[in-house]
Write a protein that holds these residues in place. Structure first.
Motif: not given
Length: 938
Positions: A612-616, A669-673, A687-693, A713-714
Motif C-alpha cells: 500500500q503506497r510503498g509501505q509494504y 481498518d477504520a479511517v480517522t477524519i 474532508l481529510t482523513w488518514s490512510c488506514p493500516q 488514493s484519496s
C-alpha cells in the motif's frame, strides 16, 4: 435341744446329790390351796458327756415357790433336785438318754409336770489314723469312743483341701475311704460321733494324697553305654517340691536307683546291646506315686570295615565285620541304599556280606549299614559306590548368539553329577573339528560364524568309562538386519526398508516383520525374502512398535526395532467462523480416527501481502505456526485488511496428516477524519482523513445521508464536498472498503461558515442605496462569485489534490477578487474573508486537530460488514445509512465567530465494539466522533 413339756401326776422323794431332802411327790395336793402354774418353755441348754443344762420360764411370783427337777433313764441315776430358774444335772453317763421332769411347788401344792427328753454327748473317737492313700483317695480308721454301747452311733468325717471347700461323709463303722480327691494334695480331716442326735467333740488330723504317676515315660535316645529317659510332670497341683526316682534293672544283674528334680535322666555306664527295665515314680511330701516302667536296651556297636567288594552296572557287593561287644548272636544286619535324587531301599541279612542288585547304571549310591539287636539299632556305617554310566540324554541348545552356541544335557542315570566328565566335539559344515572337555552338564562353543550350521557330539565319562555319543545339529544366530528405516507412510500404511545382516557370503535369509500398535494385545507378523515391506491396513494416527529379524537354518536372528506411526487422517470442513480486523477464528471437524482425541492440531498462516503506497515492500510475510488441542483456533495479531492463507493439519507421534487450507481476509481498518474545513461562502467543505493500516480498495463518503465513492488514493488528501448550505451542521462518515468488507469511521460534524450570508445581505443594501444603476453589474459579479446553490441531493465531491483546469481558474479568480479571497481550501486551510469589523481581526493561525486513537481490534472498534460478493472496483453508491437526525445546527441569527469553525462529533463516547457480519451487507456504524475545533484560514 428342746422338748415338749407335759403334766405329770406323781411325786418323788429321796436325797439329792448335794444332801438336800427331796420332797415326796404327791399327786393330789391339799384341797385348801390351788395348784401353781407349771413352768413354760422348758429347754435343754448345753450337753456334755456327763451333764445336761435345763432352763425354763415361770408365770407365778417366784417367791415362796420351789422348783423341783427329776431325771431318770440311761443316764445312770435317778434323782430329784430343788432349784430356781435353771439347773445343770451332772454326773451322767456319756451318750446316755435321759428324761427330765420339772414342776413348781407352792404352799405344799405341786403344779403339773413339764418333761423333756435329751441325752448327753458321746465321747470322741480314738486313734484316728490314715490307713492308706492313693492319688485320689485316703483310707481313715479309728476306734469307737469309750462309754456305753456304741451301737446306734453314726461317725461323721469332714475333709477340707487346703484353700478349698469342705465336704462331709458319714459311716456307722470305724473306717472310711474318701475318694475323688486331688492327687498330691494336703487335706485336713475332722471325725466325730453322733448319738441320740448329739455330736461328740471332733478329732482332727492331716493327710496327703499320693502324687499322680509321671506321664508319657519314653526313651529319648540310646547309645552303646547309656539310655536317656524323659517324661511329663504328673497331673495335679503344682508339681514343685516333687522328687522323681528312677530305678534301673538289667541283664547285667545289678540294680541302680537315681533321683532328680527334672523330667529327664540319662543312665550311663551300661553294657552295649543289653536289655534294661526302668521304673520311675514321684515322691512328694514323703508320699510316693505309683510306678511307671519301660523296658529298653542299649544300642549295639556298629559293624566294622564296611567295603564294596565288587560292582557292575546293576549291582554292588558289600562286606563287613561283626561289631565288638557281647555275643553277636540274635543280631540282624541292615543295608539301606539311596540313589542320588531317588528313593531309599532297605535289605537285611544275618551274615556279614550282601549283594545289592537291580541298580541303575552310572548312578551314585549311598550305603548305610547298621546292626539291630533287641529292637535297637546301632549307629550307621556309610559309604558310596557307583555303577557304570549311561549316555547323556536330552542334549539341547540353551542359548545361541551370532558367535557362540551353549549346549546343555541331562546327566546320565545316577544322582551325583559331580563325578562325571563330559566330552564335546563339534564340526562346522564343511569345516574342521574341535573337542572340549567339561565337568558340567553344559558347554559353550565360541568363535563361531554367524548363521552357520554346526554338528555337536556329547558323551559322559565316569571312573574312566565312556558312554555312547549323543549328536545334535544347530546353527548360530544370524546378525541383525542393518539400516532399518521408515521410507514412507500414509494414514493406513508404513513402508519399511533394511539391509541384509553381516554374515556368510551369498547367504539366503527369510525376513520377518512383527508389529503391534497401541491398545493391541496380539502382534501381527509377516515374512518376506526381500529387504523391503509395506505394512497395510493399519489404523490412522496410531503408534506402532516394529520388529524386524532375519532367519536362517530355522534360527531367528537378532531383533532390529523401530517405532513408527501412521499419519492421522486430515481434518475436514475447515471454515472461517468469525473475523475482525486483527483476528480470524478457524473451525474444523476432527478426523474420524479411533484415537482422534489424542491429536494435536497445527495452524499455519501467512499473508499474501498487497503493498500500500510503498509501505509494504515485501510481497509475502513469513509463515507463522501455532498448535492447539481444540478443533478451533483464533489467529490473532493480524494486519487489518490483509488476505491470509490458512493451513490446518493434525499431528500425533510427530507424524502429520495431509493439510487443509483456505484463504480469508481480515476486516479493513477504520479511517480517522483529520479535518473538515468549510469552503468559501459556506457552500462546501473539504474532508481529510488518514490512510488506514493494512489493505484497502476504496472509500465511501457520507455527508448528511448522501454517499459518494472515492478511490484508494484519496486518503491523506483533502476531498471537496460542495452543494452544502452555509451556517449548517453536517455529519460526515468515511467507510473503508476491502475485499467486499466495509468499515465505517467515527462520525464527525462539519459546520459551514456563515460569512457568505452576512456579506450578501450587506452588499445588497449598499447596492440598493448607492448604485441602483449598477445592479446588473453587481449581480453579474455575484453570480460569478457565488454560483447557484445545488440541492442537497446533488453534492459534488472533489479531491483536494485535483489538478484539473477548472479548479485552477477558480482559484485564480478568487485571488483576484477583493480582500475576501478563500484560496486555502485546496491546501487544507483558508484565508480570512473581509467582513466589517469594529476592530482589527487576529491573524488566522495554522491548526492541528488532535483525535483519540482508534483501537485496531479492541471491543470498542467500529462494527464491520462484509459484502456477499467481492468487487474489483469501487463499490456502487449505497443508500443512506442510519444517521442520527438530532445533529446540532448553528442558528443563523447567532453565527459562530468568524475566526473559527466549530466541528463537533455526534457522540463524545468512544466507538463501540465491532459487530461481525453474518448475512448481507452491513457497514460499521460509528458510535461517536472526536471533538475538535478548526480555526478559519489566516
Amino acid at each position: 435341744m428342746s422338748a415338749v413339756v407335759s403334766g405329770l401326776g406323781a411325786r418323788a422323794q429321796g436325797v439329792g446329790r448335794d444332801g438336800t431332802d427331796l420332797v415326796p411327790f404327791s399327786p393330789d395336793p391339799p384341797s385348801q390351796f390351788s395348784a401353781p402354774n407349771p413352768v413354760r418353755n422348758l429347754t435343754v441348754g448345753t450337753q456334755t458327756t456327763s451333764s445336761i443344762s435345763l432352763s425354763w420360764e415361770v408365770l407365778d411370783d417366784p417367791q415362796n415357790s420351789t422348783y423341783r427337777v427329776q431325771c431318770t433313764g440311761d443316764c445312770g441315776r435317778t434323782e430329784t433336785r430343788t432349784t430356781t430358774y435353771t439347773v445343770t444335772v451332772d454326773g451322767l453317763k456319756p451318750g446316755s438318754l435321759c428324761t427330765c421332769s420339772v414342776w413348781v411347788e407352792k404352799d405344799g401344792v405341786n403344779s403339773s409336770v413339764g418333761t423333756v427328753t435329751t441325752a448327753t454327748a458321746p465321747n470322741p473317737v480314738r486313734n484316728l489314723t490314715v490307713e492308706a492313700q492313693t492319688n485320689s483317695s485316703l483310707a481313715l480308721t479309728w476306734e469307737a469312743p469309750e462309754g456305753p454301747d456304741p451301737q446306734n452311733s453314726t461317725y461323721w468325717v469332714e475333709y477340707t483341701r487346703d484353700g478349698g471347700r469342705s465336704e462331709t461323709r458319714s459311716t456307722t463303722g470305724t473306717n472310711i475311704t474318701v475318694d475323688g480327691l486331688e492327687p498330691g494334695s494336703l487335706y485336713v480331716f475332722s471325725v466325730w460321733v453322733e448319738k441320740n442326735g448329739i455330736n461328740s467333740s471332733r478329732e482332727t488330723g492331716n493327710a496327703t494324697t499320693a502324687p499322680s504317676p509321671v506321664r508319657n515315660l519314653r526313651v529319648e535316645s540310646q547309645t552303646t553305654s547309656s539310655i536317656s529317659l524323659s517324661w511329663e510332670v504328673p497331673n495335679g497341683p503344682d508339681p514343685q517340691n516333687s522328687t522323681y526316682w528312677v530305678q534301673c534293672t538289667g541283664d547285667c544283674g545289678r540294680t541302680e536307683t537315681q533321683t532328680t528334680t527334672d523330667t529327664n535322666v540319662t543312665v550311663d555306664g551300661l553294657e552295649p546291646g543289653s536289655l534294661y527295665t526302668f521304673s520311675v515314680w514321684v515322691e512328694k511330701d514323703g508320699i510316693n506315686s505309683s510306678v511307671e516302667t519301660v523296658t529298653t536296651a542299649t544300642a549295639p556297636n556298629p559293624v566294622r570295615n564296611l567295603t564294596v567288594e565288587a560292582q557292575t552296572n546293576s549291582s554292588l557287593a558289600l562286606t563287613w565285620e561283626a561289631p565288638e561287644g557281647p555275643d553277636p548272636q540274635n543280631s540282624t544286619y541292615w543295608v539301606e541304599y539311596t540313589r542320588d535324587g531317588g528313593r531309599s531301599e532297605t535289605r537285611s541279612t544275618t551274615g556279614t556280606n550282601i549283594t545289592v542288585d537291580g541298580l541303575e547304571p552310572g548312578s551314585l549310591y549311598v550305603f548305610s549299614m547298621w546292626v539291630e539287636k533287641n529292637g535297637i539299632n546301632s549307629s550307621r556305617e556309610t559309604g558310596n559306590a557307583t555303577t557304570a554310566p549311561n549316555p547323556v540324554t536330552n542334549v539341547h541348545v540353551e542359548t545361541q548368539t551370532n558367535s557362540s552356541i551353549t549346549l546343555s544335557w541331562d546327566v546320565p542315570s545316577g544322582p551325583d553329577p559331580q563325578d562325571y566328565t563330559y566330552g564335546v566335539e563339534y564340526t562346522a559344515d564343511g569345516g574342521g573339528t574341535e573337542t572340549r572337555n567339561t565337568a558340567k552338564a553344559s558347554v559353550t562353543a565360541e568363535g563361531l560364524e554367524p548363521g552357520t550350521l554346526y554338528t555337536f557330539s556329547v558323551w559322559a565319562e565316569k571312573n574312566g568309562a565312556r558312554g555312547s555319543r549323543q549328536n545334535l545339529s544347530i546353527s548360530t544366530v544370524p546378525n541383525a538386519v542393518r539400516n532399518l528405516s521408515r521410507q514412507d507412510g500414509t494414514n493406513s500404511s508404513i513402508t519399511l526398508r533394511w539391509t541384509a545382516p553381516q554374515g556368510p557370503g551369498q547367504a539366503s535369509y527369510t525376513y520377518w516383520v512383527s508389529w503391534i500398535g497401541e491398545g493391541m494385545t496380539d502382534p501381527r507378523t509377516q515374512n518376506t525374502s526381500d529387504t523391503e515391506l509395506i505394512l497395510k491396513e493399519l489404523e490412522a494416527g496410531l503408534l506402532y512398535h516394529l520388529t524386524v529379524w532375519a532367519e536362517r537354518n530355522e534360527v531367528r536372528g537378532y531383533n532390529s526395532t523401530l517405532t513408527a506411526a501412521t499419519a492421522p487422517s486430515e481434518v475436514t470442513d475447515l471454515q472461517n467462523k468469525t473475523q475482525t480486523k486483527n483476528s480470524v477464528t478457524l473451525w474444523w471437524k476432527a478426523p474420524g480416527d479411533p484415537h482422534f482425541q489424542l491429536y494435536i492440531y497445527w495452524v499455519q498462516w501467512a499473508s499474501e501481502g498487497r503493498p500500500q503506497r510503498g509501505q509494504y515492500p515485501r510481497a509475502n510475510w513469513a509463515n507463522q505456526t501455532r498448535r492447539t488441542n481444540e478443533t478451533q483456533y483464533k489467529v490473532e495479531a493480524l494486519e487489518p485488511g490483509t488476505l491470509y492463507n490458512f493451513t490446518v493439519w493434525a499431528e500425533r507421534n510427530d507424524v502429520a496428516s495431509s493439510m487443509q487450507s483456505l484463504r480469508a481476509s481480515t476486516y479493513p481498518d477504520a479511517v480517522t477524519i483529520t479535518s473538515c474545513v468549510s469552503t468559501s461562502g459556506g457552500y462546501g467543505v473539504i474532508l481529510t482523513w488518514s490512510c488506514p493500516q493494512g489493505g484497502y480498495e476504496a472509500f465511501e463518503l457520507e455527508v448528511r445521508g448522501q454517499r459518494g465513492s472515492q478511490d484508494r488514493s484519496s486518503c491523506g488528501k483533502g476531498v471537496s464536498v460542495s452543494g452544502l448550505g452555509p451556517a449548517q451542521s453536517y455529519p460526515a462518515t468515511i467507510t473503508t472498503i476491502w475485499d467486499g468488507m466495509r468499515v465505517a469511521s467515527p462520525s464527525v460534524t462539519c459546520h459551514t461558515e456563515s460569512a457568505g450570508v452576512i456579506a450578501g445581505a450587506i452588499v445588497g443594501i449598499l447596492l440598493f442605496l448607492i448604485l441602483v444603476g449598477l445592479l446588473f453589474f453587481f449581480l453579474k459579479r455575484r453570480n460569478k462569485k457565488n454560483p447557484q446553490k445545488p440541492e442537497l441531493g446533488d453534492l459534488v465531491f472533489r479531491s483536494g489534490g485535483s489538478t484539473d483546469s477548472e479548479d485552477e481558474e477558480e482559484e485564480d479568480e478568487e485571488e483576484e477578487e477583493d480582500e475576501e479571497g478563500i484560496g486555502c481550501a485546496a491546501r487544507g486551510g483558508a484565508t480570512p474573508m473581509s467582513y466589517p469589523s469594529p476592530g482589527p481581526q487576529p491573524p488566522g493561525p495554522s491548526w492541528t486537530a488532535t483525535f483519540d486513537p482508534v483501537p485496531t481490534d479492541a471491543p470498542t472498534s467500529p462494527r464491520v460488514s462484509r459484502e456477499e460478493e467481492l468487487h474489483t472496483g469501487p463499490p456502487a453508491p449505497q443508500g443512506p445509512l442510519s444517521v442520527s437526525q438530532d445533529l446540532p445546527t448553528e442558528d443563523l441569527a447567532s453565527p459562530p465567530a468568524r475566526d473559527a469553525l466549530q466541528l463537533r462529533s455526534q457522540d463524545p463516547t468512544p466507538p463501540s465494539a465491532p459487530q461481525e457480519a453474518t448475512e448481507g451487507s452491513k457497514v460499521i456504524e460509528p458510535s461517536g466522533e472526536p471533538q475538535f475545533a478548526l480555526p478559519t484560514c489566516g
